[in-house]
Design an enzyme around this catalytic site. Sequence first.
Site, PDB file in Angstrom:
ATOM      1  N   ASP A  20       0.833  -1.196   0.000  1.00  0.00           N
ATOM      2  CA  ASP A  20       0.000   0.000   0.000  1.00  0.00           C
ATOM      3  C   ASP A  20       0.875   1.256   0.000  1.00  0.00           C
ATOM      4  OD1 ASP A  20      -1.739   2.076   0.554  1.00  0.00           O
ATOM      5  OD2 ASP A  20      -2.934   0.903   1.970  1.00  0.00           O
ATOM      6  N   TYR A  44     -12.112  13.984  -7.811  1.00  0.00           N
ATOM      7  CA  TYR A  44     -11.024  13.271  -8.487  1.00  0.00           C
ATOM      8  C   TYR A  44     -10.172  14.264  -9.297  1.00  0.00           C
ATOM      9  CZ  TYR A  44      -8.989  10.349 -12.237  1.00  0.00           C
ATOM     10  OH  TYR A  44      -8.152   9.773 -13.157  1.00  0.00           O
TER      11      TYR A  44
HETATM   12  P1  NAD Z   1      -6.329   1.507 -12.543  1.00  0.00           P
HETATM   13  O1  NAD Z   1      -7.349   1.772 -11.478  1.00  0.00           O
HETATM   14  O2  NAD Z   1      -6.503   0.302 -13.396  1.00  0.00           O
HETATM   15  O3  NAD Z   1      -4.871   1.471 -11.917  1.00  0.00           O
HETATM   16  C1  NAD Z   1      -4.527   2.173 -10.769  1.00  0.00           C
HETATM   17  C2  NAD Z   1      -3.832   1.186  -9.848  1.00  0.00           C
HETATM   18  O4  NAD Z   1      -3.438   1.872  -8.663  1.00  0.00           O
HETATM   19  C3  NAD Z   1      -4.754   0.043  -9.401  1.00  0.00           C
HETATM   20  O5  NAD Z   1      -4.208  -1.202  -9.789  1.00  0.00           O
HETATM   21  C4  NAD Z   1      -4.803   0.177  -7.899  1.00  0.00           C
HETATM   22  O6  NAD Z   1      -4.827  -1.059  -7.209  1.00  0.00           O
HETATM   23  C5  NAD Z   1      -3.516   0.933  -7.621  1.00  0.00           C
HETATM   24  N1  NAD Z   1      -3.592   1.581  -6.319  1.00  0.00           N
HETATM   25  C6  NAD Z   1      -4.611   2.336  -5.835  1.00  0.00           C
HETATM   26  N2  NAD Z   1      -4.348   2.691  -4.569  1.00  0.00           N
HETATM   27  C7  NAD Z   1      -3.138   2.138  -4.260  1.00  0.00           C
HETATM   28  C8  NAD Z   1      -2.338   2.139  -3.085  1.00  0.00           C
HETATM   29  N3  NAD Z   1      -2.761   2.781  -1.982  1.00  0.00           N
HETATM   30  N4  NAD Z   1      -1.163   1.479  -3.107  1.00  0.00           N
HETATM   31  C9  NAD Z   1      -0.748   0.823  -4.221  1.00  0.00           C
HETATM   32  N5  NAD Z   1      -1.470   0.780  -5.358  1.00  0.00           N
HETATM   33  C10 NAD Z   1      -2.653   1.434  -5.369  1.00  0.00           C
HETATM   34  O7  NAD Z   1      -6.282   2.831 -13.443  1.00  0.00           O
HETATM   35  P2  NAD Z   1      -5.616   3.082 -14.861  1.00  0.00           P
HETATM   36  O8  NAD Z   1      -6.712   3.225 -15.835  1.00  0.00           O
HETATM   37  O9  NAD Z   1      -4.536   2.096 -15.112  1.00  0.00           O
HETATM   38  O10 NAD Z   1      -5.008   4.537 -14.628  1.00  0.00           O
HETATM   39  C11 NAD Z   1      -3.641   4.743 -14.269  1.00  0.00           C
HETATM   40  C12 NAD Z   1      -3.443   6.199 -13.940  1.00  0.00           C
HETATM   41  O11 NAD Z   1      -3.833   7.022 -15.040  1.00  0.00           O
HETATM   42  C13 NAD Z   1      -4.259   6.693 -12.751  1.00  0.00           C
HETATM   43  O12 NAD Z   1      -3.495   7.607 -12.006  1.00  0.00           O
HETATM   44  C14 NAD Z   1      -5.429   7.390 -13.379  1.00  0.00           C
HETATM   45  O13 NAD Z   1      -5.966   8.381 -12.532  1.00  0.00           O
HETATM   46  C15 NAD Z   1      -4.782   7.989 -14.619  1.00  0.00           C
HETATM   47  N6  NAD Z   1      -5.751   8.225 -15.685  1.00  0.00           N
HETATM   48  C16 NAD Z   1      -6.310   7.176 -16.324  1.00  0.00           C
HETATM   49  C17 NAD Z   1      -7.240   7.410 -17.326  1.00  0.00           C
HETATM   50  C18 NAD Z   1      -7.883   6.274 -18.064  1.00  0.00           C
HETATM   51  O14 NAD Z   1      -8.701   6.537 -18.928  1.00  0.00           O
HETATM   52  N7  NAD Z   1      -7.568   5.022 -17.781  1.00  0.00           N
HETATM   53  C19 NAD Z   1      -7.593   8.719 -17.665  1.00  0.00           C
HETATM   54  C20 NAD Z   1      -7.011   9.769 -16.989  1.00  0.00           C
HETATM   55  C21 NAD Z   1      -6.064   9.513 -16.002  1.00  0.00           C
END
Ligand code: NAD
Length: 327
Positions: A51, A150
């Site tokens: 975490d 967010y």
């Molecule tokens: P995702 O939710 O699949 O991946 C985020 C990961 O962070 C998850 O696997 C989660 O378990 C991990 N996580 C959360 N809290 C945690 C903690 N306390 N310790 C360790 N790990 C933790 O999201 P994604 O789609 O892969 O997005 C990746 C990044 O890109 C994020 O920061 C998201 O905000 C940003 N983003 C994504 C999109 C999109 O369309 N996918 C758009 C804009 C921004």
Amino acid sequence: MVGTALVCGAGGFIGSHLVKRLKDEGFWVRGVDLSLPAYSSSPADDFVVADLRERDVVEAVIDRPFDEIYQLAADMGGAGYIFTGEHDADIMHNSAAINLNVTSVAQRRGIARIFYSSSACIYPAHNQLDPDNPLCVEDSAYPAAPDSEYGWEKLFSERLFLAYNRNYGMQNRIARYHNVFGPEGTWTGGKEKAPAAICRKVAMAANHGTIDIWGDGQQTRSFLYVDECLEGTTRLLRSSFEGPVNIGSEEMVSINQLVDLVADIAGKTIHKNHIAGPLGVRGRNSDNTLVGEQLGWKPSQTLRAGLEKTFAWIESQVDAAPAKAAE
Ligand code: NAD
């Protein structure tokens, strides 16, 4: 080995694809996440399930002068998670805690640069009321007025990473991702985003069937295929440009058009039943002028090409686990 890389959020959608890409490039990769990737095993050399809100964890994983650090970990989900208001405190607290820990520990360990994934959700809601002409050029972010907590947390964290550049001579890099999609992304359970949800609904529907769509379907978005997101991400980290810069597609479609496109790929006629649901802004599209100028590159793959691969993967998931698909 070409270098060492740390991927925070390596169990998530984009992070798990990024680990594969960095391994293909020859990096030694450590991944960190609360959980392992859901849909395939990670090729990371070291995968730490932990975490990142815990400072001790961050100190333990940033234990060497990594050449590249990607901070993607965040508490996030699709509209059904981030726009209902029910998860606001967790979203803000969890993601800010991760970013506060990562910046501070990395700076103390002498890390030169971190890639940080911000979001198009930071753009002011009032510039995204017209579905045909949303304004998402980078310098329209201020005066700030995101439509979700967010988005506010992302804006705070952008500023945090940039403040470390200013005060501690770091070279952090900030991208604003716009709706990234692809295979091995969340496709059911409530945190999935529009392309995955629509692919699932269409895959489950019979030919001439009807699917539920949130809102009137005239809200517009652009969607970026994950491989292009990774190309922009690695290019930005390795460039001399700090950002923030959009990494997104400029091929804007309405949600109704997205449904028609997926139905066409599936070879089905699909009717739409418009229902109330959490929507987010009325229109959003990436403006790729700055990324083109600064990186000499911009995404170019068509939405259809990415959707074909994504639909095929989600259809296989639905076929393999119909009960999960119906959740
Ligand atoms: P995702 O939710 O699949 O991946 C985020 C990961 O962070 C998850 O696997 C989660 O378990 C991990 N996580 C959360 N809290 C945690 C903690 N306390 N310790 C360790 N790990 C933790 O999201 P994604 O789609 O892969 O997005 C990746 C990044 O890109 C994020 O920061 C998201 O905000 C940003 N983003 C994504 C999109 C999109 O369309 N996918 C758009 C804009 C921004």
